[in-house]
Design an enzyme around this catalytic site. Structure first.
Site, mmCIF file in Angstrom:
data_model
loop_
_atom_site.group_PDB
_atom_site.id
_atom_site.type_symbol
_atom_site.label_atom_id
_atom_site.label_comp_id
_atom_site.label_asym_id
_atom_site.label_seq_id
_atom_site.Cartn_x
_atom_site.Cartn_y
_atom_site.Cartn_z
ATOM 1 N N CYS A 184 -3.413 1.559 8.880
ATOM 2 C CA CYS A 184 -2.182 1.025 8.317
ATOM 3 C C CYS A 184 -2.296 -0.462 7.968
ATOM 4 O O CYS A 184 -2.564 -1.280 8.837
ATOM 5 C CB CYS A 184 -1.126 1.136 9.419
ATOM 6 S SG CYS A 184 0.329 1.951 8.926
ATOM 7 N N CYS A 221 4.915 -7.368 8.008
ATOM 8 C CA CYS A 221 5.832 -6.845 9.020
ATOM 9 C C CYS A 221 5.990 -7.903 10.101
ATOM 10 O O CYS A 221 5.061 -8.666 10.359
ATOM 11 C CB CYS A 221 5.228 -5.570 9.623
ATOM 12 S SG CYS A 221 6.296 -4.761 10.842
ATOM 13 N N GLU A 252 0.819 -1.219 0.000
ATOM 14 C CA GLU A 252 0.000 0.000 0.000
ATOM 15 C C GLU A 252 0.843 1.256 0.000
ATOM 16 O O GLU A 252 1.925 1.271 0.583
ATOM 17 C CB GLU A 252 -0.775 0.069 1.324
ATOM 18 C CG GLU A 252 -1.914 -0.856 1.450
ATOM 19 C CD GLU A 252 -2.579 -0.673 2.818
ATOM 20 O OE1 GLU A 252 -2.911 -1.699 3.420
ATOM 21 O OE2 GLU A 252 -2.742 0.466 3.276
ATOM 22 N N CYS A 292 -1.755 -2.783 15.245
ATOM 23 C CA CYS A 292 -1.443 -2.510 13.844
ATOM 24 C C CYS A 292 -1.861 -3.679 12.953
ATOM 25 O O CYS A 292 -1.566 -4.841 13.252
ATOM 26 C CB CYS A 292 0.059 -2.253 13.718
ATOM 27 S SG CYS A 292 0.576 -1.915 12.032
ATOM 28 N N CYS A 325 3.221 -5.176 16.420
ATOM 29 C CA CYS A 325 2.582 -4.199 17.313
ATOM 30 C C CYS A 325 1.096 -4.543 17.425
ATOM 31 O O CYS A 325 0.454 -4.868 16.420
ATOM 32 C CB CYS A 325 2.776 -2.777 16.791
ATOM 33 S SG CYS A 325 4.522 -2.317 16.710
ATOM 34 N N CYS A 342 3.201 8.314 1.423
ATOM 35 C CA CYS A 342 3.592 7.394 2.493
ATOM 36 C C CYS A 342 3.839 6.048 1.813
ATOM 37 O O CYS A 342 2.943 5.503 1.167
ATOM 38 C CB CYS A 342 2.450 7.311 3.494
ATOM 39 S SG CYS A 342 2.689 6.054 4.744
HETATM 40 N N1 SAH Z 1 7.299 0.260 11.425
HETATM 41 C C1 SAH Z 1 7.351 1.690 11.459
HETATM 42 C C2 SAH Z 1 6.466 2.365 10.426
HETATM 43 C C3 SAH Z 1 5.108 1.818 10.211
HETATM 44 S S1 SAH Z 1 3.613 2.409 10.795
HETATM 45 C C4 SAH Z 1 7.031 2.193 12.825
HETATM 46 O O1 SAH Z 1 6.679 1.401 13.689
HETATM 47 O O2 SAH Z 1 7.189 3.388 13.068
HETATM 48 C C5 SAH Z 1 3.512 4.110 10.974
HETATM 49 C C6 SAH Z 1 2.862 4.519 12.306
HETATM 50 O O3 SAH Z 1 1.471 4.168 12.372
HETATM 51 C C7 SAH Z 1 3.536 3.867 13.494
HETATM 52 O O4 SAH Z 1 3.716 4.819 14.506
HETATM 53 C C8 SAH Z 1 2.500 2.836 13.899
HETATM 54 O O5 SAH Z 1 2.688 2.424 15.205
HETATM 55 C C9 SAH Z 1 1.206 3.571 13.631
HETATM 56 N N2 SAH Z 1 0.030 2.714 13.547
HETATM 57 C C10 SAH Z 1 -0.074 1.444 13.143
HETATM 58 N N3 SAH Z 1 -1.327 0.995 13.224
HETATM 59 C C11 SAH Z 1 -2.062 2.003 13.693
HETATM 60 C C12 SAH Z 1 -3.441 2.152 13.996
HETATM 61 N N4 SAH Z 1 -4.307 1.154 13.860
HETATM 62 N N5 SAH Z 1 -3.851 3.355 14.455
HETATM 63 C C13 SAH Z 1 -2.977 4.371 14.592
HETATM 64 N N6 SAH Z 1 -1.680 4.287 14.341
HETATM 65 C C14 SAH Z 1 -1.211 3.114 13.897
#
Ligand code: SAH
Length: 368
Positions: A359, A138, A118, A145, A142, A131
């Site tokens: 994301c 991944c 994406e 996510c 987390c 972006c």
């Molecule tokens: N792996 C990297 C970049 C990917 S995500 C990182 O962890 O920074 C970009 C941002 O979106 C990260 O801060 C991630 O934690 C956040 N993110 C992921 N899923 C999300 C969600 N459901 N709601 C809000 N932020 C989210």
């Protein structure tokens, strides 16, 4: 099924198999888009051609060409040689969601091996931003996510990251001036290809993008943060913090067990000192988990005196996850609380809310 239909279907399948095999063979060849300009010059020399042709090909790839045959100033014989001996990464647009309110576009691309990634195109006053994803899937896991739900399929090549920018420019016919590496994947889990991507888009004959207009976001891989400070001091660093205590961060981000908050913040301080750049901390507000007044105090204590900015993101709901986002009203209060305590903070502007998906969700939905 009639016999003739069955026969026809068999032929179609056989053709598809041959096409797949051909595609696989093609991908084994060197990818022109994955070469720096210098590497391309070397490659061209090995083909017995003058090195300046490498510069021409490079310019074409970062312009409008998606095939060697479109590179008009190359001799036919070289075009032929390149189509036999090389490959040119080019993403297929699988889906686009367009926001009616603000011009945001969310793309799902299909890669040559059928993986999907994406990218999101956003319009700002200062220019157009994209972006990009750095991995298909991944492995950081987390908890809130969507990107990590199915784990890591594979890392993207530098070409596959760059091609997201190029494909979006071709589709929108607009120039992209800013890049954030905040899509699917952990950029520092694919460090070498991300580093090459940065060099590719910075090249004056490529997109000629200023490194200062690029931001890399990491979940906090400390050794790579240190390396990045040395190798790319002009690129902005964003760190996904999401919690002010190890107890909460361990719950949200498994990586915290390897790289806990204290050494992570020490690495960020070091990065800011060495590069003179302000660290962005991303803090996804998860209802009832990290958004109380006590968390606010803890966070401001932790970041006090740092050259930083906090980007608050009310969590986007992900249907597979039980966590919920904090209301925007409370997010605004949390933000004010940080500002009042001397920590610069903003709540991330909601772009494309009518097409909003968290994301990795477009990709996840496409695989269901
Ligand atoms: N792996 C990297 C970049 C990917 S995500 C990182 O962890 O920074 C970009 C941002 O979106 C990260 O801060 C991630 O934690 C956040 N993110 C992921 N899923 C999300 C969600 N459901 N709601 C809000 N932020 C989210």
């Amino acid at each position: 099924m009639q016999q003739s239909e069955a026969k026809q279907e068999g032929t179609v399948q056989a053709v598809q198999t041959v096409e797949k095999e051909e595609a696989k063979e093609m991908q084994k060849r060197p990818d022109l888009k994955d070469m720096t300009r210098q590497e391309l010059r070397e490659f061209i020399k090995e083909l017995g051609q003058p090195a300046f042709r490498g510069d021409q090909i490079f310019s074409w790839m970062y312009g409008s060409a998606t095939e060697v045959s479109q590179m008009k100033n190359l001799p036919k014989q070289l075009q032929q040689l390149l189509s036999e001996r090389s490959f040119l990464t080019c993403h297929k647009i699988e889906r686009v969601q367009r926001s009616k309110s603000d011009g945001t576009r969310k793309y799902l691309f299909r890669l040559a091996d059928a993986n999907t990634v994406e990218s999101v195109f956003m319009k700002y006053k200062f220019g157009n931003s994209i972006c990009v994803s750095t991995q298909a899937g991944c492995r950081m896991g987390c908890r809130f996510c969507a990107s990590g739900i199915q784990g890591l399929a594979r890392s993207l090549s530098a070409a596959e990251i760059a091609e997201q920018v190029l494909a979006v420019q071709r589709d929108t016919k607009e120039r992209i001036s800013h890049i954030v590496l905040m899509g699917t994947g952990e950029p520092f889990d694919n460090y070498d290809n991300v580093a090459k991507f940065l060099r590719l888009v910075h090249d004056e004959k490529g997109l000629n993008l200023s490194l200062r207009n690029i931001t890399v976001s990491t979940c906090g891989l400390i050794p790579q943060i240190r390396r990045f400070a040395q190798e790319f001091p002009q690129v902005n660093l964003a760190v996904s913090l999401h919690a002010a205590s190890d107890e909460v961060r361990n719950q949200l981000m498994p990586i915290n067990k390897t790289y806990p908050i204290a050494p992570l913040l020490a690495a960020c301080r070091e990065h800011a000192k060495e590069t003179g750049r302000r660290t962005t901390f991303e803090y996804t507000l998860v209802r009832g988990i990290n958004d109380s007044q006590a968390h606010l105090k803890q966070l401001s204590g932790l970041l006090s005196g740092m050259n930083c900015h906090v980007n608050l993101i009310p969590m986007n709901p992900v249907s597979e996850k039980s966590y919920r986002g904090t209301d925007r009203r409370f997010a605004a209060e949390f933000c004010k609380g940080l500002s009042d305590r001397g920590i610069p903070a903003t709540v991330r502007r909601e772009l494309g809310s009518d097409i909003d998906a968290a994301c990795g969700q477009l990709r996840l939905n496409a695989q269901k």
